[in-house]
Write an enzyme that holds these catalytic residues in place. Structure first.
Site, PDB file in Angstrom:
ATOM      1  N   ARG A 193       0.826  -1.233   0.000  1.00  0.00           N
ATOM      2  CA  ARG A 193       0.000   0.000   0.000  1.00  0.00           C
ATOM      3  C   ARG A 193       0.850   1.268   0.000  1.00  0.00           C
ATOM      4  O   ARG A 193       0.414   2.330   0.442  1.00  0.00           O
ATOM      5  CB  ARG A 193      -0.960   0.022   1.183  1.00  0.00           C
ATOM      6  CG  ARG A 193      -1.938  -1.131   1.170  1.00  0.00           C
ATOM      7  CD  ARG A 193      -3.179  -0.825   1.975  1.00  0.00           C
ATOM      8  NE  ARG A 193      -4.109  -1.919   1.867  1.00  0.00           N
ATOM      9  CZ  ARG A 193      -4.094  -2.989   2.670  1.00  0.00           C
ATOM     10  NH1 ARG A 193      -3.197  -3.076   3.630  1.00  0.00           N
ATOM     11  NH2 ARG A 193      -4.963  -3.951   2.508  1.00  0.00           N
ATOM     12  N   LYS A 250       3.523  11.403 -11.223  1.00  0.00           N
ATOM     13  CA  LYS A 250       2.695  10.569 -12.101  1.00  0.00           C
ATOM     14  C   LYS A 250       3.429   9.258 -12.326  1.00  0.00           C
ATOM     15  O   LYS A 250       4.572   9.260 -12.812  1.00  0.00           O
ATOM     16  CB  LYS A 250       2.449  11.257 -13.442  1.00  0.00           C
ATOM     17  CG  LYS A 250       1.359  12.299 -13.406  1.00  0.00           C
ATOM     18  CD  LYS A 250       1.022  12.769 -14.810  1.00  0.00           C
ATOM     19  CE  LYS A 250      -0.036  13.851 -14.786  1.00  0.00           C
ATOM     20  NZ  LYS A 250      -0.285  14.408 -16.135  1.00  0.00           N
ATOM     21  N   GLU A 293      11.020  18.759 -24.497  1.00  0.00           N
ATOM     22  CA  GLU A 293      10.287  19.087 -23.258  1.00  0.00           C
ATOM     23  C   GLU A 293      10.870  20.343 -22.596  1.00  0.00           C
ATOM     24  O   GLU A 293      10.153  21.098 -21.955  1.00  0.00           O
ATOM     25  CB  GLU A 293      10.335  17.908 -22.269  1.00  0.00           C
ATOM     26  CG  GLU A 293       9.673  16.630 -22.771  1.00  0.00           C
ATOM     27  CD  GLU A 293       8.147  16.594 -22.545  1.00  0.00           C
ATOM     28  OE1 GLU A 293       7.582  17.576 -22.035  1.00  0.00           O
ATOM     29  OE2 GLU A 293       7.535  15.572 -22.902  1.00  0.00           O
ATOM     30  N   LYS A 307       8.167  23.038 -13.420  1.00  0.00           N
ATOM     31  CA  LYS A 307       7.269  21.906 -13.178  1.00  0.00           C
ATOM     32  C   LYS A 307       6.887  21.841 -11.703  1.00  0.00           C
ATOM     33  O   LYS A 307       5.724  21.601 -11.368  1.00  0.00           O
ATOM     34  CB  LYS A 307       7.910  20.590 -13.635  1.00  0.00           C
ATOM     35  CG  LYS A 307       6.970  19.422 -13.364  1.00  0.00           C
ATOM     36  CD  LYS A 307       7.105  18.277 -14.312  1.00  0.00           C
ATOM     37  CE  LYS A 307       5.954  17.289 -14.065  1.00  0.00           C
ATOM     38  NZ  LYS A 307       6.034  16.093 -14.862  1.00  0.00           N
ATOM     39  N   GLU A 340      -3.820  17.494 -11.441  1.00  0.00           N
ATOM     40  CA  GLU A 340      -4.258  17.970 -12.755  1.00  0.00           C
ATOM     41  C   GLU A 340      -5.751  18.273 -12.825  1.00  0.00           C
ATOM     42  O   GLU A 340      -6.473  17.784 -13.689  1.00  0.00           O
ATOM     43  CB  GLU A 340      -3.851  16.967 -13.853  1.00  0.00           C
ATOM     44  CG  GLU A 340      -3.821  17.631 -15.228  1.00  0.00           C
ATOM     45  CD  GLU A 340      -3.135  16.789 -16.289  1.00  0.00           C
ATOM     46  OE1 GLU A 340      -2.080  16.198 -16.004  1.00  0.00           O
ATOM     47  OE2 GLU A 340      -3.673  16.732 -17.403  1.00  0.00           O
ATOM     48  N   ARG A 357      -2.049  22.105 -14.156  1.00  0.00           N
ATOM     49  CA  ARG A 357      -1.059  21.083 -14.535  1.00  0.00           C
ATOM     50  C   ARG A 357      -1.211  20.693 -16.001  1.00  0.00           C
ATOM     51  O   ARG A 357      -0.236  20.262 -16.635  1.00  0.00           O
ATOM     52  CB  ARG A 357      -1.176  19.852 -13.626  1.00  0.00           C
ATOM     53  CG  ARG A 357      -0.073  18.845 -13.897  1.00  0.00           C
ATOM     54  CD  ARG A 357       0.125  17.839 -12.793  1.00  0.00           C
ATOM     55  NE  ARG A 357       1.178  16.912 -13.169  1.00  0.00           N
ATOM     56  CZ  ARG A 357       1.781  16.087 -12.331  1.00  0.00           C
ATOM     57  NH1 ARG A 357       1.450  16.061 -11.061  1.00  0.00           N
ATOM     58  NH2 ARG A 357       2.735  15.284 -12.758  1.00  0.00           N
ATOM     59  N   ASN A 415       0.969  19.900 -20.755  1.00  0.00           N
ATOM     60  CA  ASN A 415       0.652  19.117 -21.952  1.00  0.00           C
ATOM     61  C   ASN A 415       0.684  19.958 -23.225  1.00  0.00           C
ATOM     62  O   ASN A 415       0.160  19.542 -24.258  1.00  0.00           O
ATOM     63  CB  ASN A 415      -0.732  18.468 -21.802  1.00  0.00           C
ATOM     64  CG  ASN A 415      -0.732  17.425 -20.708  1.00  0.00           C
ATOM     65  OD1 ASN A 415       0.246  16.716 -20.524  1.00  0.00           O
ATOM     66  ND2 ASN A 415      -1.814  17.353 -19.954  1.00  0.00           N
ATOM     67  N   HIS A 448       1.003  18.320 -26.584  1.00  0.00           N
ATOM     68  CA  HIS A 448       0.793  16.882 -26.417  1.00  0.00           C
ATOM     69  C   HIS A 448      -0.441  16.350 -27.140  1.00  0.00           C
ATOM     70  O   HIS A 448      -0.500  15.162 -27.432  1.00  0.00           O
ATOM     71  CB  HIS A 448       0.710  16.527 -24.925  1.00  0.00           C
ATOM     72  CG  HIS A 448       2.055  16.482 -24.255  1.00  0.00           C
ATOM     73  ND1 HIS A 448       2.888  17.576 -24.188  1.00  0.00           N
ATOM     74  CD2 HIS A 448       2.721  15.476 -23.628  1.00  0.00           C
ATOM     75  CE1 HIS A 448       3.997  17.239 -23.539  1.00  0.00           C
ATOM     76  NE2 HIS A 448       3.920  15.979 -23.200  1.00  0.00           N
ATOM     77  N   HIS A 471       0.271  13.173 -29.202  1.00  0.00           N
ATOM     78  CA  HIS A 471      -0.303  11.841 -28.955  1.00  0.00           C
ATOM     79  C   HIS A 471      -0.908  11.269 -30.232  1.00  0.00           C
ATOM     80  O   HIS A 471      -0.820  10.068 -30.482  1.00  0.00           O
ATOM     81  CB  HIS A 471      -1.343  11.913 -27.842  1.00  0.00           C
ATOM     82  CG  HIS A 471      -0.714  12.133 -26.482  1.00  0.00           C
ATOM     83  ND1 HIS A 471      -1.380  12.712 -25.435  1.00  0.00           N
ATOM     84  CD2 HIS A 471       0.531  11.867 -26.030  1.00  0.00           C
ATOM     85  CE1 HIS A 471      -0.567  12.773 -24.383  1.00  0.00           C
ATOM     86  NE2 HIS A 471       0.597  12.274 -24.732  1.00  0.00           N
ATOM     87  N   HIS A 486       8.785  10.370 -28.172  1.00  0.00           N
ATOM     88  CA  HIS A 486       7.795  11.237 -27.517  1.00  0.00           C
ATOM     89  C   HIS A 486       8.217  12.711 -27.549  1.00  0.00           C
ATOM     90  O   HIS A 486       7.431  13.582 -27.930  1.00  0.00           O
ATOM     91  CB  HIS A 486       7.569  10.768 -26.073  1.00  0.00           C
ATOM     92  CG  HIS A 486       6.649  11.656 -25.302  1.00  0.00           C
ATOM     93  ND1 HIS A 486       5.290  11.724 -25.565  1.00  0.00           N
ATOM     94  CD2 HIS A 486       6.879  12.563 -24.313  1.00  0.00           C
ATOM     95  CE1 HIS A 486       4.733  12.615 -24.753  1.00  0.00           C
ATOM     96  NE2 HIS A 486       5.676  13.130 -23.982  1.00  0.00           N
TER      97      HIS A 486
HETATM   98  N1  GLY Z   1       4.152  15.085 -17.965  1.00  0.00           N
HETATM   99  C1  GLY Z   1       3.037  15.858 -17.595  1.00  0.00           C
HETATM  100  C2  GLY Z   1       2.785  15.906 -16.138  1.00  0.00           C
HETATM  101  O1  GLY Z   1       3.585  15.427 -15.364  1.00  0.00           O
HETATM  102  O2  GLY Z   1       1.771  16.395 -15.727  1.00  0.00           O
END
Ligand code: GLY
Length: 369
Positions: free
Chosen positions: A122, A144, A186, A228, A238, A242, A246, A249, A253, A267
């Protein structure tokens, strides 16, 4: 030269250390987190060859023992079979709730190992040691974690913040030029989304940075991570801001899906092309000056990066198929596609108010070259 960026998330706050020599110095950095002098390290076979012995020596300097699991390199590792293998290996190593797991590698390893740490008993703590530029400026920071599903990328996962990130900028020297430049996509994104002065700086310093200038690399990674960290501190899960991360993106994508997530388009290459298209779209609907997309494209060209559809090897599907792929993007909310657009360089915002015809015309023109 070493820099520290703090990600402020209350009792889950953590430091991102950035600079050369952090793998060699890993023992001293990680020791304060440990109840017992032992860590479990997960890496991939390419990174293991380059950095695992240095990590072992760095940990040993602080009297820390390690066991390592080495997984295959590549996106296919971000999958259920490798997740269960990793979790079962960690259990077999008798990793306890108070222990620390170390993810040594690029985005695939960071996402997979972070997710394994999130679900093991957990939740156990983990340390990210990102070795690619993309992982240093993006995926290792912000919590993430996850794996891909047959239905799409990153569809299974959890928010699980690391306890520490060690971004060793010396590790960037082992990247191929293509991988470095993909990660640079990026980096450029941060300037474009929120810091025009950083984009100005990249226009001047980008070539030196790509050629290996360590001070410039540390500065670029630090500014990216700082941006970031600020966004994640405001909006960890997000719900709003956040999504700015993107930028580029939605187009990216669709292009990644159209090229089968293959070597045809990395990417970060897709992000760079996508940023150019997002600025083109912004300019066409009157949000920003026509010079802005031209400036974005000129910088990517100066850096020797992919800019146009013609730079992607092989055929791409038609505009209608690309529009369908964009409609499957995770950022679709209640059937409405959300875009990150810009009022200028460094001034991005999230909007659902984008005329479909404008997107179609941007894609038509990109396809026509
Ligand atoms: N790579 C996008 C984020 O971490 O929100």
């Amino acid at each position: 030269m070493q820099q520290t960026v703090r990600v402020e998330l209350g009792d889950r706050s953590y430091d991102v250390l950035i600079g050369p020599g952090l793998i060699a110095g890993s023992g001293a950095a990680i020791a304060p987190l440990l109840r017992r002098p032992r860590v479990a390290v997960v890496t991939d076979e390419n990174v293991a060859v380059r950095h695992l012995a240095a990590l072992q020596a760095g940990l040993a300097d602080a009297g820390i023992e390690m066991e390592a699991l080495t997984l295959p390199a590549g996106e296919a590792t971000k999958s259920w079979p490798h997740l269960s293998r990793t979790v079962e290996w960690l259990l077999s190593q008798k990793v306890e709730r108070t222990d620390v797991v170390v993810a040594l590698g690029g985005g695939v390893i960071g996402d997979l190992v972070g997710f394994a740490a999130a679900i093991l008993r957990r939740g156990v703590r983990f340390v990210q040691i990102p070795t690619s530029l993309l992982a240093q400026v993006d995926s290792s920071v912000g919590g993430k974690t996850g794996i891909n599903a047959p239905q799409g990328k990153n569809l299974v996962g959890a928010f699980h913040q690391p306890s520490l990130v060690l971004a060793d900028t010396e590790a960037l020297a082992t990247l191929t030029s293509r991988d470095f430049l993909a990660g640079y996509g990026e980096v450029v994104k941060y300037g474009l989304l929120g810091d025009a002065a950083f984009f100005d700086w990249l226009e001047v310093n980008g070539p030196a940075l790509a050629a290996g200038d360590m001070a410039a690399r540390v500065q670029a990674v630090t500014r990216s991570v700082q941006m970031k960290a600020d966004i994640v501190a405001r909006d960890e899960t997000e719900q709003g801001d956040r999504a700015l991360l993107n930028l580029g993106h939605t187009f990216c994508h669709a292009l990644e899906a159209a090229t089968g997530y293959s070597d045809r388009l990395l990417h970060g290459e897709g992000v760079a092309i996508g940023c150019g298209l997002a600025f083109e779209l912004s300019s066409r609907i009157g949000l920003c000056a026509q010079e802005d997309p031209s400036r974005v494209r000129a910088h990517l060209r100066d850096m020797g990066m992919k800019v146009d559809f013609a730079d992607i090897p092989g055929d791409l599907p038609g505009t209608a198929a690309l529009m369908n792929l964009m409609a499957q993007d995770k950022k679709v909310v209640d059937g409405t596609l959300r875009f990150i657009l810009a009022r200028g360089i460094g001034a991005a915002f999230v909007t659902s108010d984008v005329p479909r015809a404008a997107v179609v015309s941007v894609l038509d023109d990109a396809r026509a070259g």
